[in-house]
Design an enzyme around this catalytic site. Structure first.
Site, PDB file in Angstrom:
ATOM      1  N   SER A 119       0.936  -1.164   0.054  1.00 26.32           N
ATOM      2  CA  SER A 119       0.036   0.030  -0.067  1.00 26.32           C
ATOM      3  C   SER A 119       0.884   1.276   0.034  1.00 26.32           C
ATOM      4  O   SER A 119       1.899   1.399   0.743  1.00 26.32           O
ATOM      5  CB  SER A 119      -0.914   0.000   1.214  1.00 26.32           C
ATOM      6  OG  SER A 119      -1.698   1.144   1.243  1.00 26.32           O
ATOM      7  N   GLY A 120       0.639   2.178  -1.075  1.00 24.46           N
ATOM      8  CA  GLY A 120       1.494   3.436  -0.870  1.00 24.46           C
ATOM      9  C   GLY A 120       2.822   3.413  -1.771  1.00 24.46           C
ATOM     10  O   GLY A 120       3.469   4.276  -1.799  1.00 24.46           O
TER      11      GLY A 120
ATOM     12  N   SER B 238      -5.302   5.571  -0.333  1.00 25.22           N
ATOM     13  CA  SER B 238      -5.264   3.972  -0.243  1.00 25.22           C
ATOM     14  C   SER B 238      -6.210   3.398  -1.032  1.00 25.22           C
ATOM     15  O   SER B 238      -7.385   3.527  -0.499  1.00 25.22           O
ATOM     16  CB  SER B 238      -4.844   3.324   1.063  1.00 25.22           C
ATOM     17  OG  SER B 238      -4.589   1.933   0.744  1.00 25.22           O
TER      18      SER B 238
HETATM   19  N1  LIG Z   1       5.029   7.996 -10.016  1.00 26.25           N
HETATM   20  C1  LIG Z   1       4.845   8.830  -8.906  1.00 26.25           C
HETATM   21  N2  LIG Z   1       5.113  10.198  -8.962  1.00 26.25           N
HETATM   22  C2  LIG Z   1       4.731  10.809  -7.975  1.00 26.25           C
HETATM   23  N3  LIG Z   1       4.178  10.641  -6.871  1.00 26.25           N
HETATM   24  C3  LIG Z   1       3.758   9.318  -6.886  1.00 26.25           C
HETATM   25  C4  LIG Z   1       3.939   8.246  -7.964  1.00 26.25           C
HETATM   26  N4  LIG Z   1       3.562   7.271  -7.365  1.00 26.25           N
HETATM   27  C5  LIG Z   1       2.767   7.218  -6.268  1.00 26.25           C
HETATM   28  N5  LIG Z   1       3.069   8.506  -6.010  1.00 26.25           N
HETATM   29  C6  LIG Z   1       2.268   9.081  -4.530  1.00 26.25           C
HETATM   30  O1  LIG Z   1       2.456   8.003  -3.641  1.00 26.25           O
HETATM   31  C7  LIG Z   1       0.860   8.049  -3.444  1.00 26.25           C
HETATM   32  C8  LIG Z   1       0.426   6.699  -3.133  1.00 26.25           C
HETATM   33  O2  LIG Z   1       0.246   6.134  -4.354  1.00 26.25           O
HETATM   34  P1  LIG Z   1      -0.786   4.931  -4.657  1.00 26.25           P
HETATM   35  O3  LIG Z   1      -0.594   4.732  -6.255  1.00 26.25           O
HETATM   36  O4  LIG Z   1      -2.305   5.464  -4.389  1.00 26.25           O
HETATM   37  O5  LIG Z   1      -0.363   3.714  -3.935  1.00 26.25           O
HETATM   38  P2  LIG Z   1      -0.993   2.276  -3.845  1.00 26.25           P
HETATM   39  O6  LIG Z   1      -2.044   2.266  -4.991  1.00 26.25           O
HETATM   40  O7  LIG Z   1       0.040   1.375  -4.325  1.00 26.25           O
HETATM   41  O8  LIG Z   1      -1.274   2.210  -2.671  1.00 26.25           O
HETATM   42  C9  LIG Z   1       0.178   8.883  -4.439  1.00 26.25           C
HETATM   43  O9  LIG Z   1      -0.895   9.358  -3.901  1.00 26.25           O
HETATM   44  C10 LIG Z   1       1.182   9.764  -4.850  1.00 26.25           C
HETATM   45  O10 LIG Z   1       1.035  11.011  -3.960  1.00 26.25           O
HETATM   46 MG   LIG Z   2      -3.789   2.058  -4.777  1.00 30.45          MG
END
Ligand SMILES: Nc1ncnc2c1ncn2[C@@H]1O[C@H](COP(=O)(O)OP(=O)(O)O)[C@@H](O)[C@H]1O
Ligand SMILES: [Mg+2]
Length: 1111
Positions: A110-111, A163
């Site tokens: 996550s994150g 998330s």
């Molecule tokens: N390629 C990226 N560039 C900039 N920020 C990112 C990137 N990937 C993720 N983030 C940051 O990390 C946070 C969490 O990403 P997210 O995709 O929601 O994680 P997951 O889906 O894996 O839980 C996003 O809200 C964003 O702020």
């Molecule tokens: Mg996600």
């Protein structure tokens, strides 16, 4: 690609290595070090073969711009530095061009950036695929489904402010051209427990906060909601607001997105009503009420809240209240109703809230699917994007049922990864004709089997335990596991028969541990049974089904009493296993692309790279495993052409150009470099290199060689530059010198030339003067000579002339004397033969002879008989002058007579007439000469033949002598009117030109005279005798070009019919009688206005002036 084009490669400008496969030595430390190094240089993407590792930067990087999209578009995977776009491009292109369905598997904790990654992939594909109104709408709908699902399915957690609390798999469908047609979304395992309870520091799903802070006042009032978060039990109080997140604005975004995706306004309203109902459910509280039999019974504390909920979803309050108080169990046609105690009532309430929300979420997904589904039935190409939580390993005590299931899913994903990667590897080897060597890798099928096996798998046993009659608890479940799985090499438990773990204190009693492919994970059994059962009392679902709210009703079809199903609903574990199986089946048909997301720190902060955390993720994501599998055979492969192109400078034969096939070039190259034979293999189109070391060796050599080449180029270039500069300077110097010399020589030459000219001119002058002097002297000499000679000749000539004259005189005198003497002698001799008149006779005879000769000659030289021939032979003798003239006159008269004799009577008359005219007008009127050549025709109008004048002709009867159009001059103003002028034997008439009507008729005997000017004009007056009837009208003033003819004929006719002559008066001024007045007509010379025609104008009472053009 042309040879001149600059080629970039993954290997260029590398920070660390761009592809972990090339890592040397391959160990966890070096792996981490490489990731960190790249992360520190903002290189968040790294490859493992075709797998992309993405490290969350936690800040926006400028690497997703449209320019970047263009850069990565249509490029080969290894051509540019690692990027998620490269993977998306590769996937999209093989989908479009090779017709291979694709799936993009995004995993990570996550994150770690999974959801972002999935959005990046989608937006890249949207950017590069087709364009057009329809396609754009599909794209927009697909992209806008994200905010909607995120609002309902995402929440702020400790690890991630946004998330995703559900697993998502989305199939994007394309047509044969690669234009998007639509999509299908599947959702997995929404974390519904969050609806009723959130861990510390976390929030409920976004939508609740968005609704409360973003909805307008009237909407809130309608939904019976208040803006204050603290009013709602289900909204955890801490961290109700999130930094940098504007819930109100997001609410608008979500509503807008719903509209774009295709939600009707009333649908959106219904959804918000359900959300409100869930929120308000949390506020229902229960109080105990003792019953007689000593059992606790619950009652709703504050009925007001209940009432509002019932109103919101259209349900009778008593129905819902009862459902919260009783539980009906049906077994074998028997209904047993038991009361619920307070705890059970709260359980029921929460279960209802969770169910309501998760069913709403599923409904939303279905509704979105309905909107975005492809409209055509044709075969589609599919790109699946899987965004699902990654493997999770937490400290003891955290891992629960959901995590177990997710880890199972990841285990399955790892399995297909292994399967597909190996399959792909093997296929490539076969394709390239490389011998397949066995690869040693860990196959996790055994772990999957431990969990999913239908007879003795952990999930099967959990189901069994849940269905088993009797008391069932998490402990009994663990006991069962201990019995059945104890022997499994990946299962660990304190209680198991496997004595190995009896003393393992890291393994608590209420837990079991599974040795996943990614590491060991400890699971606490608490809640397993309950969550697997996922129980909602039937009374509640039936109560919901009774709701008049359409959406709520449709969410609870199991509450329909007529469709009562005594069988228990499938357990959560069973459902998930089934959906995972479907997903796996689906993924196996597609070409997989992996994105492995890594979270660099726990603080959601940029620039921080926590080694231990990353190391942990690298382990459970099985990345080392990935690299090993990938490197099992040959670490590196490349098609021959780019390989040769890249390294050709390392060998003399291949540098700078290799003419033969690329493969042979590579063979020569590698042989020349003396690389051990076992280090590489020749495939059909690719060279395979076993060890990364070999590749780096090549790279180092290349770098060295490039430096040498650069130095060489520099050297040559500098030499060339200096040489060209020198040559240029030299050339310039020569040019300058040449120009200067030319200039100097020109100057010198000019000077010499001008002095030469001066000298020359002096000499020439002197010479000329000398010659001139000589010539003048000579000329004088010749002149003197000539004069002398002339004088001399003159003297001589005169002398000669005198002599000749003298001689001639003498000769003449001699001749005269001789003649006289001879005469005298003759007379003296012949005197006796002559008579006295002989001289006269000789004279006469001579004359006679001369005359004879004259006439004979004249006869032969006679001129023609034409009277106008003026020739006459010349007179031969002076004395015949008179005779000759007389003869000429006689001859002329005679030939005239002869000519006249040829005339007919008629012609004679005409000539008479002409003669008459001549007598009258010749030398008197200037108009006359022009009339000489005109024959006098008389009748110009041919009255008798012209049907127009038929009437006139009958009136006239007599023979017409003259008929013509004349102008009659109006005496009042001098204007002319055309009239027909008719002359007969006895009278003359004037008639209208058009109608032929007779205007005046005058007997010829009444005429006295005619007057006209001496000029060229045609005006004439005809005078009438005083006292006759015609005289009443006065005299006639007429004008005609044929004046001469008219007047002549008039005169002649008068003469012949009356035997009286009329008077012809020619004068430039005459009087005309107009009724009582006499008017003077005066002719003046001048140019009248209308050109060469004479014009008449009335000057005053007594004067008419006629302007005649001067001749
Ligand atoms: N390629 C990226 N560039 C900039 N920020 C990112 C990137 N990937 C993720 N983030 C940051 O990390 C946070 C969490 O990403 P997210 O995709 O929601 O994680 P997951 O889906 O894996 O839980 C996003 O809200 C964003 O702020
Ligand atoms: Mg996600």
């Amino acid at each position: 690609m042309s040879k001149m084009e600059v080629k970039t490669s993954l290997l260029d400008n590398m920070i660390g290595v761009g592809d972990m496969v090339l890592l040397e030595p391959l160990a966890e430390e070096s792996f981490l070090e490489n990731l960190k190094k790249r992360f520190d240089h903002n290189e968040i993407y790294t490859y493992i073969g075709s797998v992309v590792i993405s490290v969350n930067p936690y800040r926006s990087l400028p690497i997703y711009s449209p320019e970047k999209v263009e850069e990565y578009r249509n490029r080969n995977f290894y051509e540019l530095s690692p990027h998620i776009f490269s993977l998306a491009d590769e996937a999209y292109r093989s989908l479009r061009d090779q017709d291979k369905d694709q799936c993009i598997l995004i995993t990570g904790e996550s994150g770690a950036g999974k959801t972002e990654a999935s959005k990046l992939v989608m937006s890249y594909v949207a950017a590069v695929c087709g364009k057009g109104a329809e396609v754009n709408q599909v794209k927009e709908q697909l992209l806008q489904s994200n905010p909607v699902l995120e609002a309902f399915g995402n929440a702020k957690t400790v690890r991630n402010d946004n998330s995703s609390r559900f697993g998502k798999y989305m199939d994007i469908e394309f047509d044969f051209k690669g234009d998007p047609l639509g999509g299908v979304i599947s959702n997995y395992l929404l974390e519904k427990s969050r609806v009723v309870k959130q861990p510390r520091g976390e929030r409920n799903f976004h939508v609740f906060y968005q609704l409360l802070s973003g909805a307008p006042d009237d909407m809130l009032k309608k939904l019976n909601l208040e803006r204050d978060f603290s009013k709602y039990n289900y909204l955890g109080l801490d961290s109700a607001t999130v930094n940098g997140v504007d819930d109100a604005a997001n609410f608008r975004t979500v509503r807008n997105a719903m509209q774009i995706v295709g939600f009707m306004d009333d649908e959106t309203q219904s959804v918000l009503e359900v959300v409100s109902a869930v929120l308000k459910l949390g506020n229902i509280e229960f109080k105990p009420e003792s019953r007689v039999n000593g059992l606790d019974e619950s009652r709703v504390k504050d009925k007001n809240e209940l009432k509002e909920i019932c109103e919101l979803i259209g349900i009778e309050q008593t129905v819902l209240e009862r459902a919260f108080s009783f539980r009906t169990v049906e077994a074998k046609q028997e209904k047993v109703s038991t009361t619920l105690n307070v705890a059970q009532a709260y359980y029921a309430r929460d279960a209802l809230a969770k169910n309501l929300y998760s069913r709403l979420f599923s409904w939303l997904v279905n509704r979105i699917n309905e909107s975005i589904k492809a409209q055509t039935k044709t075969r589609k190409k599919v790109m699946g994007v899987l965004d699902i939580y990654g493997f999770e390993i937490f400290e003891v005590g955290h891992i629960v049922f959901e995590q177990f299931i997710i880890n199972y899913c990841n285990e399955k994903l790892q399995q297909i990864f292994i399967e597909l990667t190996l399959r792909e590897e093997q296929e490539e080897y076969i394709r390239e004709g490389i011998e397949w060597t066995h690869i040693d890798y860990f196959n996790n099928a055994i772990i999957c089997d431990l969990i999913e096996n239908n007879t003795n798998g952990i999930l099967a046993m959990l189901d069994e335990e849940c269905l088993r009659p009797g008391t069932v608890s998490d402990e009994t479940f663990l006991e069962k596991l201990n019995q059945i799985c104890a022997g499994h090499e990946h299962f660990e438990s304190r209680m198991s028969k496997n004595s190995k773990f009896l003393n393992d204190h890291t393994l608590p009693h209420n837990c079991f541990r599974i040795q996943h492919y990614a590491g060991k994970v400890l699971y606490r059994v608490e809640g397993f049974v309950d969550k697997n059962n996922d129980l909602l009392y039937r009374d509640l679902s039936q109560a919901m089904w009774k709701a008049s709210h359409n959406l709520v009703k449709s969410l609870f079809p199991d509450g329909n009493p007529t469709k009562i199903n005594l069988k228990r609903p499938p357990t959560a574990g069973f459902q998930f296993k089934a959906s995972v199986a479907t997903l796996m089946k689906n993924l196996l048909t597609k070409n997989p692309n992996y994105i492995r997301c890594i979270k660099p720190n726990d603080k959601k902060a940029a620039h921080i790279f926590t080694d231990s955390l990353v190391c942990h993720q690298v382990r459970y994501l099985g990345l080392m495993e990935n690299v090993r599998v990938r490197r099992a055979g040959y670490a590196f492969r490349q098609t021959y052409e780019p390989c040769l192109e890249r390294y050709k400078m390392l060998c003399k034969q291949t540098w700078p150009h290799w003419r033969g096939p690329a493969r042979e070039g590579v063979e020569v190259l590698l042989k020349d470099l003396q690389i051990p034979r076992e280090e590489y293999s020749y495939g059909r189109s690719k060279i395979f290199i076993r060890n990364p070391r070999t590749l780096f060796h090549l790279e180092d050599q290349r770098k060295q060689r490039l430096q040498d080449l650069a130095a060489l180029i520099q050297k040559i270039y500098r030499g060339w530059k200096c040489r060209t500069r020198f040559l240029l300077m030299k050339r310039s110097q020569i040019t300058v010198a040449a120009w200067y010399r030319r200039y100097a020589q020109q100057k010198k030459y000019q000077r010499i030339k001008s002095s030469a000219i001066v000298v020359q001119s002096y000499i020439r002058g002197w010479k000329s003067r000398k010659i001139l002097r000589e010539l003048k002297y000579q000329k004088r000499c010749t002149e003197a000579v000539t004069t002398i000679a002339a004088y001399w000749h003159g003297t001589q000539a005169r002398r000669e002339l005198k002599r000749l004259k003298e001689e001639a005189r003498r000769k003449h005198a001699v001749a005269v004397i001789w003649a006289y003497w001879l005469g005298l002698k003759v007379r003296r001799d012949y005197r006796k033969f002559f008579r006295a008149n002989a001289g006269k006779k000789i004279y006469e005879f001579t004359i006679q002879r001369i005359m004879q000769k004259y006439f004979l000659e004249l006869k032969n030289k006679m001129p023609s008989m034409s009277p106008i021939d003026k020739t006459w032979p010349a007179r031969p003798y002076l004395f015949l002058e008179a005779t000759h003239t007389e003869l000429r006159r006689i001859f002329h008269l005679w030939r005239c007579k002869k000519y006249r004799d040829l005339f007919t009577e008629q012609k004679k008359a005409i000539y008479d007439e002409k003669l008459e005219a001549s007598e009258m007008f010749k030398d008197k009127k200037a108009l006359y000469p022009s009339s000489v050549g005109q024959p006098f025709q008389g009748d110009y109008l041919e009255i008798s033949k012209n049907p127009k004048y038929q009437k006139l002709s009958t009136l006239v009867e007599e023979k017409i002598i003259l008929a013509d159009i004349v102008n009659k001059i109006n005496r009042a103003n001098g204007k002319a009117t055309p009239r027909i002028f008719l002359l007969t034997k006895n009278s003359f008439l004037l008639a209208d030109q058009k109608s032929g009507q007779i205007k005046s008729s005058v007997p010829l005997s009444d005429l006295t005279s005619a007057s006209m000017s001496a000029q060229t004009d045609g005006f004439f007056a005809v005078r009438v005798k005083e006292g006759t009837p015609a005289a009443a009208k006065g005299d006639f003033l007429l004008s005609s070009d044929r004046l001469i003819e008219i007047v002549t004929k008039l005169y002649r006719t008068c003469l012949s019919s009356t035997k009286e002559k009329i008077n012809i008066e020619i004068s430039d001024e005459f009087l005309v009688q107009f009724k009582q007045d006499k008017v003077c007509v005066k002719f003046v010379q001048g140019s009248p206005k209308n050109g060469s025609v004479a014009a008449c104008k009335r000057k005053n009472n007594r004067l008419l002036e006629v302007a005649v053009p001067s001749p």
